[in-house]
Design a protein around this motif. Structure first.
Motif, mmCIF file in Angstrom:
data_model
loop_
_atom_site.group_PDB
_atom_site.id
_atom_site.type_symbol
_atom_site.label_atom_id
_atom_site.label_comp_id
_atom_site.label_asym_id
_atom_site.label_seq_id
_atom_site.Cartn_x
_atom_site.Cartn_y
_atom_site.Cartn_z
ATOM 1 N N PRO A 63 -9.011 -7.759 -8.731
ATOM 2 C CA PRO A 63 -9.881 -6.579 -8.762
ATOM 3 C C PRO A 63 -9.105 -5.332 -8.323
ATOM 4 N N ARG A 64 -9.674 -4.166 -8.604
ATOM 5 C CA ARG A 64 -8.997 -2.920 -8.237
ATOM 6 C C ARG A 64 -9.034 -2.699 -6.730
ATOM 7 N N PRO A 65 -7.876 -2.446 -6.109
ATOM 8 C CA PRO A 65 -7.911 -2.085 -4.679
ATOM 9 C C PRO A 65 -8.471 -0.673 -4.527
ATOM 10 N N LYS A 66 -8.882 -0.354 -3.309
ATOM 11 C CA LYS A 66 -9.456 0.986 -3.071
ATOM 12 C C LYS A 66 -8.361 2.029 -2.855
ATOM 13 N N VAL A 67 -7.122 1.578 -2.706
ATOM 14 C CA VAL A 67 -6.028 2.506 -2.380
ATOM 15 C C VAL A 67 -4.915 2.413 -3.422
ATOM 16 N N GLY A 68 -4.078 3.434 -3.463
ATOM 17 C CA GLY A 68 -2.906 3.411 -4.333
ATOM 18 C C GLY A 68 -1.840 2.490 -3.760
ATOM 19 N N SER A 69 -0.969 2.009 -4.624
ATOM 20 C CA SER A 69 0.088 1.093 -4.205
ATOM 21 C C SER A 69 1.444 1.659 -4.602
ATOM 22 N N ALA A 70 2.491 1.022 -4.107
ATOM 23 C CA ALA A 70 3.849 1.427 -4.494
ATOM 24 C C ALA A 70 4.757 0.212 -4.432
ATOM 25 N N VAL A 71 5.758 0.220 -5.310
ATOM 26 C CA VAL A 71 6.803 -0.811 -5.251
ATOM 27 C C VAL A 71 7.956 -0.211 -4.455
ATOM 28 N N GLN A 73 0.858 -1.191 0.000
ATOM 29 C CA GLN A 73 0.000 0.000 0.000
ATOM 30 C C GLN A 73 0.894 1.242 0.000
ATOM 31 N N LYS A 74 0.540 2.237 -0.781
ATOM 32 C CA LYS A 74 1.386 3.430 -0.931
ATOM 33 C C LYS A 74 1.718 4.059 0.428
ATOM 34 N N GLU A 75 0.699 4.123 1.265
ATOM 35 C CA GLU A 75 0.865 4.744 2.590
ATOM 36 C C GLU A 75 1.904 3.983 3.432
ATOM 37 N N VAL A 76 1.950 2.659 3.281
ATOM 38 C CA VAL A 76 2.921 1.844 4.033
ATOM 39 C C VAL A 76 4.331 2.076 3.484
ATOM 40 N N ALA A 77 4.443 2.163 2.153
ATOM 41 C CA ALA A 77 5.750 2.447 1.537
ATOM 42 C C ALA A 77 6.275 3.794 2.033
ATOM 43 N N ASP A 78 5.385 4.791 2.106
ATOM 44 C CA ASP A 78 5.780 6.121 2.602
ATOM 45 C C ASP A 78 6.276 6.036 4.040
ATOM 46 N N GLY A 125 10.049 13.695 12.297
ATOM 47 C CA GLY A 125 9.286 14.931 12.114
ATOM 48 C C GLY A 125 8.161 14.811 11.104
ATOM 49 N N ASN A 126 8.124 13.729 10.349
ATOM 50 C CA ASN A 126 7.062 13.541 9.354
ATOM 51 C C ASN A 126 5.888 12.814 10.004
ATOM 52 N N LYS A 127 4.668 13.134 9.584
ATOM 53 C CA LYS A 127 3.489 12.499 10.220
ATOM 54 C C LYS A 127 3.452 10.980 9.987
ATOM 55 N N ASP A 128 4.082 10.521 8.910
ATOM 56 C CA ASP A 128 4.093 9.072 8.623
ATOM 57 C C ASP A 128 5.178 8.322 9.398
ATOM 58 N N TYR A 129 6.060 9.073 10.052
ATOM 59 C CA TYR A 129 7.207 8.469 10.748
ATOM 60 C C TYR A 129 6.738 7.720 11.983
ATOM 61 N N GLY A 130 7.270 6.520 12.173
ATOM 62 C CA GLY A 130 6.847 5.754 13.346
ATOM 63 C C GLY A 130 7.711 4.530 13.541
ATOM 64 N N ALA A 131 7.197 3.589 14.329
ATOM 65 C CA ALA A 131 7.965 2.387 14.681
ATOM 66 C C ALA A 131 8.348 1.586 13.434
ATOM 67 N N LEU A 132 7.446 1.535 12.429
ATOM 68 C CA LEU A 132 7.748 0.778 11.219
ATOM 69 C C LEU A 132 8.913 1.420 10.450
ATOM 70 N N SER A 133 8.918 2.753 10.349
ATOM 71 C CA SER A 133 10.017 3.461 9.655
ATOM 72 C C SER A 133 11.349 3.074 10.276
#
Length: 295
Positions: free
Chosen positions: A197-205, A155-160, A167-175
């Motif tokens: 089928p199409r997922p509801k969210v964007g993805s990233a490699v 999921q794009k959000e997970v890749a981010d 300092g970034n809002k996405d920064y956390g334990a996973l990062s």
């Protein structure tokens, strides 16, 4: 060898209809139907005939065909037993592919690498089911599977989250966990129309290149990750309160305050402001206190 043909949506539909296959929501199945994306994944994973590749969730074998062309050996782990006869069909011309019908989270991958690749590091390439992306990636790292790299669709959000910094809002334990074990690089963003089928969210490699040595020196890996989790569990609280409320180590308030003070960030600093290196320093301070107290 035959030419991979499943990246074409029409061929995918034909296979699904032939086997009357129904998508299982519980397995998070979204099959790739874009040859450009498949080419990009294979290219960025830098696979050669010297490599053994682990693919997690091969689906109907779309990417497996591409991997089989590029790699020396492919181990494809698929949890859905309904896909096994389809894979036997779509991959029957590829002699370098082994299909394992198992839950990858219950599989001893390090043992497979030892037996099938003489313990030499492998490459992991996968279009991961989004609901178990983090447990799969962290399982590979924490179980010390010999790895060169992990190139996965997530999921794009997970890749981010994996590649962002303090300092970034996405920064956390996973990062922090990912960056402790590997160097993350987002290869491409992938829109929903590349899947069926199409997922509801964007993805990233994203490609995670395994560090030869962790970038920080830490006395106790588990302690550091416990501290990281405690500091992000209550994001609105200061780091001092997060560690105090974790109730894990029975640390006096002044010990926590002194450990944080060594970072030179002020007493009211929050976990999200700390880099991996600062978490390592903090964890080593607390380790030394706990260690000296015991001895």
């Amino acid at each position: 060898m035959v030419k991979p043909d499943l990246g074409n949506p029409q061929n995918t539909i034909e296979v699904l209809q032939k086997y009357k296959f129904n998508f299982q929501k519980k397995f998070g199945q979204n099959f790739l139907i874009d040859t450009h994306v498949l080419d990009k994944i294979i290219y960025s994973a830098e696979i050669t005939k010297e490599d053994m590749v682990l693919e997690i969730g091969p689906g109907i074998g779309t990417m497996t065909q591409y991997l089989a062309e590029a790699a020396g050996k492919v181990i494809a782990v698929e949890i859905d037993k309904n896909l096994i006869p389809i894979l036997a069909d779509t991959l029957h011309e590829y002699e370098n592919v082994q299909i394992i019908n198992e839950d990858v989270l219950k599989l001893d991958i390090a043992k497979i690498v030892e037996e099938q690749n003489g313990g030499k590091p492998i490459k992991v390439v996968a279009n991961l089911p989004y609901y178990i992306t983090t447990p799969i990636i962290m399982g590979l790292f924490e179980n010390h599977v010999p790895l060169q790299s992990i190139t996965v669709m997530v999921q794009k959000e997970v890749a981010d989250r994996m590649q962002t910094g303090p300092g970034n809002k996405d920064y956390g334990a996973l990062s922090l966990a990912v960056q402790y074990y590997a160097d993350p690089y987002i290869v491409a963003n992938v829109p929903p129309n590349c899947f069926m089928p199409r997922p509801k969210v964007g993805s990233a490699v994203i490609r995670l290149t395994r560090h030869a040595e962790p970038p920080v020196e830490v006395e106790d890996e588990k302690l550091m990750f416990d501290i990281i989790r405690a500091s992000f569990n209550q994001r609105r609280k200061t780091l001092a309160n997060g560690l105090k409320n974790a109730g894990k180590w029975d640390l006096p308030k002044e010990v926590i305050a002194e450990a944080i003070e060594t970072l030179g960030k002020g007493a009211s600093v929050r976990g999200e402001a700390l880099s991996l290196e600062e978490f390592a320093r903090l964890s080593n301070e607390i380790y030394n206190y706990l260690h000296n107290r015991i001895s």
